[in-house]
Design a protein around this motif. Structure first.
Motif, mmCIF file in Angstrom:
data_model
loop_
_atom_site.group_PDB
_atom_site.id
_atom_site.type_symbol
_atom_site.label_atom_id
_atom_site.label_comp_id
_atom_site.label_asym_id
_atom_site.label_seq_id
_atom_site.Cartn_x
_atom_site.Cartn_y
_atom_site.Cartn_z
ATOM 1 N N VAL A 90 -4.408 9.704 -0.797
ATOM 2 C CA VAL A 90 -5.311 9.200 -1.841
ATOM 3 C C VAL A 90 -6.736 9.625 -1.515
ATOM 4 C CG1 VAL A 90 -6.205 7.162 -3.015
ATOM 5 C CG2 VAL A 90 -3.825 7.225 -2.252
ATOM 6 N N SER A 91 -7.384 10.304 -2.424
ATOM 7 C CA SER A 91 -8.755 10.744 -2.184
ATOM 8 C C SER A 91 -9.729 9.603 -2.426
ATOM 9 C CB SER A 91 -9.105 11.919 -3.106
ATOM 10 O OG SER A 91 -9.202 11.489 -4.459
ATOM 11 N N ASP A 92 -10.884 9.692 -1.765
ATOM 12 C CA ASP A 92 -11.904 8.673 -1.988
ATOM 13 C C ASP A 92 -12.425 8.733 -3.419
ATOM 14 O OD1 ASP A 92 -13.124 11.097 -1.647
ATOM 15 O OD2 ASP A 92 -14.678 10.375 -0.283
ATOM 16 N N VAL A 93 -12.363 9.925 -4.032
ATOM 17 C CA VAL A 93 -12.808 10.066 -5.425
ATOM 18 C C VAL A 93 -11.902 9.255 -6.355
ATOM 19 C CG1 VAL A 93 -13.119 11.680 -7.343
ATOM 20 C CG2 VAL A 93 -13.826 12.328 -5.027
ATOM 21 N N ALA A 94 -10.581 9.335 -6.143
ATOM 22 C CA ALA A 94 -9.642 8.582 -6.981
ATOM 23 C C ALA A 94 -9.849 7.084 -6.817
ATOM 24 C CB ALA A 94 -8.206 8.963 -6.635
ATOM 25 N N ALA A 95 -10.029 6.635 -5.561
ATOM 26 C CA ALA A 95 -10.235 5.206 -5.314
ATOM 27 C C ALA A 95 -11.544 4.726 -5.923
ATOM 28 C CB ALA A 95 -10.213 4.928 -3.813
ATOM 29 N N ALA A 96 -12.603 5.534 -5.792
ATOM 30 C CA ALA A 96 -13.894 5.156 -6.356
ATOM 31 C C ALA A 96 -13.859 5.154 -7.881
ATOM 32 C CB ALA A 96 -14.976 6.109 -5.850
ATOM 33 N N THR A 97 -13.144 6.114 -8.462
ATOM 34 C CA THR A 97 -13.009 6.156 -9.921
ATOM 35 C C THR A 97 -12.237 4.942 -10.416
ATOM 36 O OG1 THR A 97 -13.025 8.578 -9.872
ATOM 37 C CG2 THR A 97 -12.214 7.514 -11.880
ATOM 38 N N GLY A 98 -11.195 4.570 -9.694
ATOM 39 C CA GLY A 98 -10.435 3.376 -10.053
ATOM 40 C C GLY A 98 -11.291 2.130 -9.981
ATOM 41 N N ALA A 135 -4.861 3.997 -7.049
ATOM 42 C CA ALA A 135 -5.667 4.339 -5.882
ATOM 43 C C ALA A 135 -6.561 3.162 -5.482
ATOM 44 C CB ALA A 135 -6.518 5.574 -6.171
ATOM 45 N N PHE A 136 -7.169 2.513 -6.468
ATOM 46 C CA PHE A 136 -8.022 1.364 -6.168
ATOM 47 C C PHE A 136 -7.189 0.189 -5.656
ATOM 48 C CE2 PHE A 136 -10.356 -2.483 -7.847
ATOM 49 C CZ PHE A 136 -11.296 -2.510 -6.823
ATOM 50 N N LEU A 137 -6.013 -0.019 -6.240
ATOM 51 C CA LEU A 137 -5.134 -1.085 -5.772
ATOM 52 C C LEU A 137 -4.704 -0.816 -4.326
ATOM 53 C CD1 LEU A 137 -3.587 -3.681 -6.405
ATOM 54 C CD2 LEU A 137 -1.775 -2.273 -7.401
ATOM 55 N N ALA A 138 -4.456 0.447 -4.012
ATOM 56 C CA ALA A 138 -4.106 0.811 -2.636
ATOM 57 C C ALA A 138 -5.269 0.518 -1.693
ATOM 58 C CB ALA A 138 -3.724 2.285 -2.563
ATOM 59 N N LEU A 139 -6.489 0.782 -2.150
ATOM 60 C CA LEU A 139 -7.660 0.467 -1.328
ATOM 61 C C LEU A 139 -7.707 -1.027 -1.002
ATOM 62 C CD1 LEU A 139 -11.272 1.769 -1.736
ATOM 63 C CD2 LEU A 139 -10.874 -0.692 -1.640
ATOM 64 N N ALA A 153 0.830 -1.207 0.000
ATOM 65 C CA ALA A 153 0.000 0.000 0.000
ATOM 66 C C ALA A 153 0.861 1.253 0.000
ATOM 67 C CB ALA A 153 -0.932 -0.003 1.212
ATOM 68 N N VAL A 154 1.944 1.227 0.762
ATOM 69 C CA VAL A 154 2.844 2.380 0.809
ATOM 70 C C VAL A 154 3.462 2.627 -0.564
ATOM 71 C CG1 VAL A 154 5.022 3.243 1.769
ATOM 72 C CG2 VAL A 154 3.323 2.177 3.269
ATOM 73 N N VAL A 155 3.856 1.554 -1.236
ATOM 74 C CA VAL A 155 4.451 1.687 -2.569
ATOM 75 C C VAL A 155 3.414 2.228 -3.568
ATOM 76 C CG1 VAL A 155 5.451 0.418 -4.511
ATOM 77 C CG2 VAL A 155 6.187 -0.092 -2.178
ATOM 78 N N CYS A 156 2.191 1.682 -3.520
ATOM 79 C CA CYS A 156 1.150 2.121 -4.453
ATOM 80 C C CYS A 156 0.806 3.594 -4.261
ATOM 81 C CB CYS A 156 -0.114 1.285 -4.259
ATOM 82 S SG CYS A 156 0.003 -0.403 -4.855
ATOM 83 N N PRO A 210 -0.741 9.499 -16.003
ATOM 84 C CA PRO A 210 -2.075 9.495 -16.612
ATOM 85 C C PRO A 210 -3.169 9.239 -15.580
ATOM 86 C CG PRO A 210 -0.529 8.203 -17.921
ATOM 87 C CD PRO A 210 0.172 8.526 -16.632
ATOM 88 N N GLU A 211 -4.319 9.848 -15.783
ATOM 89 C CA GLU A 211 -5.403 9.748 -14.805
ATOM 90 C C GLU A 211 -5.847 8.312 -14.579
ATOM 91 O OE1 GLU A 211 -8.705 12.260 -15.458
ATOM 92 O OE2 GLU A 211 -7.545 14.116 -15.470
ATOM 93 N N ASP A 212 -5.975 7.533 -15.641
ATOM 94 C CA ASP A 212 -6.425 6.148 -15.481
ATOM 95 C C ASP A 212 -5.437 5.349 -14.639
ATOM 96 O OD1 ASP A 212 -8.645 6.703 -16.956
ATOM 97 O OD2 ASP A 212 -8.002 5.648 -18.773
#
Length: 264
Positions: free
Chosen positions: A240-248, A165-169, A141-144, A157-159
């Protein structure tokens, strides 16, 4: 007695693991460059392959720590090759965690390698063996999240950012769940050596059902909401924002939504 040649063979990285790493690398490149016709498919392959890699490293950490703590049998069992097919419960270690990610974006703890605890030299080492797996998820998680908390997102890139972000979640949720002191999870394995023999005997029959109980609780909306509130709070600390994680997660699940949904 194992020869030097056999020990080398027991610790040689498996082609299966290398193949998974190759899928992660190629799909990660496709996400980064936008080469794939469907970004969702590329994100799905990248995150799934990276998640399986982390599962392999999780189990390897258990086995490697056990090896240095006295259980010299882990090599012959294939645990040091990073081959997920060598796990005692490949279904629990790989298949079910991947299914849970597909269903709802939860980093379900995997199964376990079989450690001969009688060979371990101390209670501290037994606890460390159990802790080694989820600590690997923490490190992952720290690396991601490093690009986020190091302000290194310029040019990313955004994607790819959202996929990380999702992988970190997934890694944070796996670490949190694994550290729970529930029979059958690593958190209980950390404290078990310090319990009395009578207490361990009383808890032992419930060990096979601990993971199922946790899974069942996560289906309760109120518990699900509080759990993901905690996960998002940890991610926020890591930048990491919840928006980035949710988008991922939305990119990852490019098919119609399923039932077990993270709620902030």
């Amino acid at each position: 007695m194992a020869t030097a040649a056999s020990r080398h063979h027991d610790r040689r990285i498996s082609p299966v693991f290398l193949g998974i790493v190759a899928v992660m690398a190629v799909s990660g490149w496709a996400v980064w460059t936008g080469y794939a016709a469907s970004p969702g498919v590329a994100v799905f392959l990248f995150v799934t392959a990276a998640w399986v890699v982390s599962l392999c490293l999780h189990e390897y950490a258990h086995a490697r720590t056990a090896l240095h703590s006295g259980d010299i049998t882990v090599g012959a069992k294939g645990y040091l090759t990073l081959n997920p097919l060598k796990y005692t419960h490949a279904l629990l270690s790989v298949v079910l965690p991947v299914i849970f990610v597909i269903m709802g974006g939860i980093g379900l703890p995997g199964g376990a390698v079989f450690i001969e605890r009688g060979r371990i030299r101390s209670r501290w080492r037994n606890s460390l063996i159990s802790a080694a797996g989820p600590l690997t998820n923490v490190l992952f998680a720290v690396v991601c999240t490093a690009p986020f908390w190091l302000d290194g997102l310029d040019g990313v890139p955004e994607d790819f950012r959202d996929a990380l972000a999702f992988l970190a979640l997934l890694q944070v949720s796996a670490a949190v769940l694994n550290f729970l002191p529930v029979p059958g999870l690593d958190g209980y394995g950390i404290i078990e050596p310090w319990l009395s023999h009578a207490a361990r005997r009383q808890v032992e029959p419930f060990a096979p059902f601990g993971l199922l109980a946790v899974f069942g609780l996560l289906w309760i909306p109120e518990i699900n909401q509080e759990f993901f509130r905690l996960i998002y709070a940890v991610l926020d600390v890591l930048g990491v924002s919840d928006v980035a994680a949710a988008t991922g997660r939305a990119l990852y699940q490019f098919w119609p939504d399923l039932t077990l949904t993270p709620q902030g």
